[in-house]
Every structure is written in structure tokens, then in C-alpha cells.
Design a protein around this motif. Structure first.
Motif, short mmCIF file in Angstrom:
data_model
loop_
_atom_site.label_atom_id
_atom_site.label_comp_id
_atom_site.label_asym_id
_atom_site.label_seq_id
_atom_site.Cartn_x
_atom_site.Cartn_y
_atom_site.Cartn_z
N MET A 250 0.82 -1.21 0.00
CA MET A 250 0.00 0.00 0.00
C MET A 250 0.85 1.26 0.00
O MET A 250 0.52 2.25 -0.65
CB MET A 250 -0.96 -0.02 1.19
CG MET A 250 -1.99 -1.14 1.10
SD MET A 250 -3.13 -1.23 2.51
CE MET A 250 -4.08 0.29 2.32
N ILE A 251 1.99 1.22 0.70
CA ILE A 251 2.89 2.38 0.73
C ILE A 251 3.43 2.67 -0.67
O ILE A 251 3.58 3.84 -1.05
CB ILE A 251 4.04 2.14 1.72
CG1 ILE A 251 3.56 2.34 3.16
CG2 ILE A 251 5.20 3.08 1.44
CD1 ILE A 251 4.63 2.11 4.20
N ALA A 252 3.73 1.63 -1.42
CA ALA A 252 4.28 1.84 -2.77
C ALA A 252 3.31 2.64 -3.64
O ALA A 252 3.75 3.43 -4.49
CB ALA A 252 4.57 0.48 -3.42
N VAL A 253 2.03 2.47 -3.43
CA VAL A 253 1.02 3.22 -4.19
C VAL A 253 0.77 4.58 -3.55
O VAL A 253 0.65 5.59 -4.24
CB VAL A 253 -0.28 2.41 -4.29
CG1 VAL A 253 -1.38 3.23 -4.96
CG2 VAL A 253 -0.06 1.11 -5.03
N PHE A 254 0.73 4.62 -2.23
CA PHE A 254 0.45 5.87 -1.52
C PHE A 254 1.54 6.90 -1.76
O PHE A 254 1.27 8.10 -1.91
CB PHE A 254 0.29 5.60 -0.02
CG PHE A 254 -0.06 6.82 0.79
CD1 PHE A 254 -1.36 7.27 0.86
CD2 PHE A 254 0.92 7.51 1.47
CE1 PHE A 254 -1.69 8.40 1.58
CE2 PHE A 254 0.61 8.64 2.22
CZ PHE A 254 -0.71 9.09 2.27
N ASP A 255 2.78 6.46 -1.77
CA ASP A 255 3.91 7.38 -1.86
C ASP A 255 4.31 7.71 -3.31
O ASP A 255 5.23 8.51 -3.53
CB ASP A 255 5.13 6.79 -1.16
CG ASP A 255 4.96 6.79 0.36
OD1 ASP A 255 4.03 7.45 0.85
OD2 ASP A 255 5.75 6.11 1.04
N LYS A 256 3.63 7.14 -4.30
CA LYS A 256 4.11 7.29 -5.67
C LYS A 256 3.95 8.70 -6.21
O LYS A 256 4.64 9.11 -7.14
CB LYS A 256 3.39 6.32 -6.60
CG LYS A 256 1.92 6.61 -6.83
CD LYS A 256 1.29 5.58 -7.77
CE LYS A 256 -0.19 5.88 -8.00
NZ LYS A 256 -0.81 4.86 -8.88
N ASP A 257 3.00 9.48 -5.60
CA ASP A 257 2.82 10.85 -6.07
C ASP A 257 3.83 11.80 -5.46
O ASP A 257 3.87 12.95 -5.81
CB ASP A 257 1.40 11.34 -5.74
CG ASP A 257 0.35 10.58 -6.54
OD1 ASP A 257 0.69 10.15 -7.65
OD2 ASP A 257 -0.78 10.43 -6.03
#
Length: 257
Positions: A250-257
């Protein structure tokens, strides 16, 4: 060629002109309490009607959509993801928790064909009005006085749910203040292991930018929501390893921006 703005750059772009936002807020303040009291009282009058849970659930979802519209907030999820979620079965939904807007946006974007419900602490069900409404909406009542009892209650509730219904859990346990996701509690993984269900991670972006802690009225803007592929627990791994892997996903998606 102009670069396409990232979701983070467009999050705080107002949805409506200032005059329209002001008019909507006035309508919400004047008429909102009567509308939402109506939603709350419906279960007292209709909870014995056949098929009540299905149409009441849709009524609650529509109320969340109207609330976001009156607040000039858009919940954005791709059509492909919506179509995929409409067919989702045998899952437990987990979402990150940044703002009081999170539940409303989730109710707005997930298709009607995908049924889901929330786990609610027992204290919220003490009042007769709330208890009837929550049960009508299918909420899972959890007594948090004992962690083991709460987990057993949740697990049993999930086991008896139809395949197309999912319970929504907040693995962080509370709204997170930091820039990234907070530590995850193991509840979702434990329930998934005991029931054989997959975990469906959903990542909500920027809801805290529209409604930070301590603020009452949110800003106008867009909340972007990503639904990740099903996450399957690894029977050869420890619970702690599965929790860490879920959080990293989930962090990989949350932090991508």
C-alpha cells in the motif's frame, strides 16, 4: 507537449466556482440536518420490510454521494477499477485512514453491485436509533474491551457473509498524522487467514489535505482512490511478515505521487 498534472497537483483544485460552493454550503447547512435525520429515522419505520437491507444500503450510499456534491468534493476512481470491484468476491477491504472523509468517498466510488460494510465499535450501537440503523446497514458490532473477543466476533461475522460482501477495516486503527502510512495492526491479516478470504487494499490520497485534523468544513477538491489487486496471505510466512508485506504494497502506491 504539456505534462499531465499528477493527482496530487489537482487535489486542491476547486470543483466549483466560489459562488456555487457558497450556495451549496448554504443548502447543506439549511437542509442537510433534515435530510440526514430522515436517513437515520428510516430504519425505525422500515427495518421489518422485505429487502430492507439492500435498498437502505443504496440509500445510504446515495446520501454520501450527495454530501460530497454539496461539499464540492469529487471522489475519483478509474472506470476499470470500478468495473473490477463490481465483480470482487471473497475479500476483506482494507483502506488507509487520513480524514473523516474517507468512509464517505469509499461509499461514493464503490459500485452498488459490490456490497461492503464497516466494523463499528459497540459504543456506537448503544443508542436505539443508531443500533437499528447500523444493523439495517449490516455493520459489524465490535466490543473493543477485549481484543480476542473483538477478533473472534469479526472473524465469525466474515465467515457468515455472502461472497460478494466485504467488511472494511482500517489497518492503521486511527487517522494517521504522518506523511506516509502508519503502523498496521494485524487484525485484517488474522481474519483473512482464518476465513480464507483475500485482502483487497484500497489507497485513498489527499483526503487529509481537503479536511485536516481540527477543521470542520473541508476544502473543495478531488480525492483520488486506487484499488490494488487482491493480496493473498502466505501460509508459509508469519503474521508479522504478511502485515509488513501488505503495508509495503500500500505504501508503494500511496507514496508514488
Amino acid at each position: 507537449m504539456t505534462d499531465t498534472p499528477s493527482p496530487r497537483e489537482t487535489a486542491l483544485t476547486p470543483i466549483d466556482p466560489a459562488a456555487v460552493r457558497l450556495l451549496k454550503r448554504a443548502i447543506l447547512i439549511l437542509f442537510g440536518p433534515f435530510y440526514f435525520l430522515f436517513i437515520a429515522f428510516v430504519p425505525l419505520l422500515c427495518h421489518r420490510r422485505r429487502g430492507f437491507r439492500g435498498w437502505y444500503w443504496r440509500l445510504v450510499k446515495r446520501a454520501c454521494t450527495r454530501l460530497l456534491w454539496l461539499l464540492s468534493i469529487k471522489a475519483s476512481m478509474s472506470a476499470e477499477v470500478r468495473a473490477d470491484l463490481a465483480e470482487d468476491e471473497n475479500s476483506i477491504i482494507v483502506i488507509n485512514h487520513r480524514s473523516h472523509l474517507d468512509g464517505f468517498t469509499l461509499m461514493d466510488v464503490i459500485p452498488d453491485r459490490k456490497w461492503f460494510t464497516f466494523a463499528a465499535k459497540k459504543e456506537l450501537c448503544d443508542a436505539a436509533l443508531l443500533r437499528v440503523g447500523f444493523k439495517g446497514a449490516g455493520l459489524v458490532e465490535i466490543d473493543r474491551a477485549s481484543g480476542k473477543v473483538a477478533l473472534d466476533t469479526l472473524t465469525q461475522a466474515v465467515k457468515t457473509m455472502p461472497a460478494r460482501r466485504s467488511v472494511v477495516l482500517f489497518p492503521e486503527g486511527t487517522r494517521t498524522k504522518g506523511q506516509s502510512l502508519g503502523p498496521f495492526k494485524p487484525g485484517a491479516v488474522l481474519v483473512a487467514r482464518d476465513t480464507g478470504r483475500a485482502i483487497r487494499p484500497i489507497v485513498i490520497h489527499d483526503s487529509n489535505r481537503l479536511l485536516p485534523r481540527g477543521k470542520f468544513f473541508p476544502r473543495s477538491g478531488t480525492i483520488h482512490i486506487d484499488a490494488l489487486p487482491p493480496f493473498h496471505c502466505d501460509p508459509a510466512a508469519t503474521v508479522e511478515e504478511d502485515v509488513a508485506r501488505l503495508r509495503d504494497t500500500m505504501i508503494a502506491v500511496f507514496d508514488k505521487d
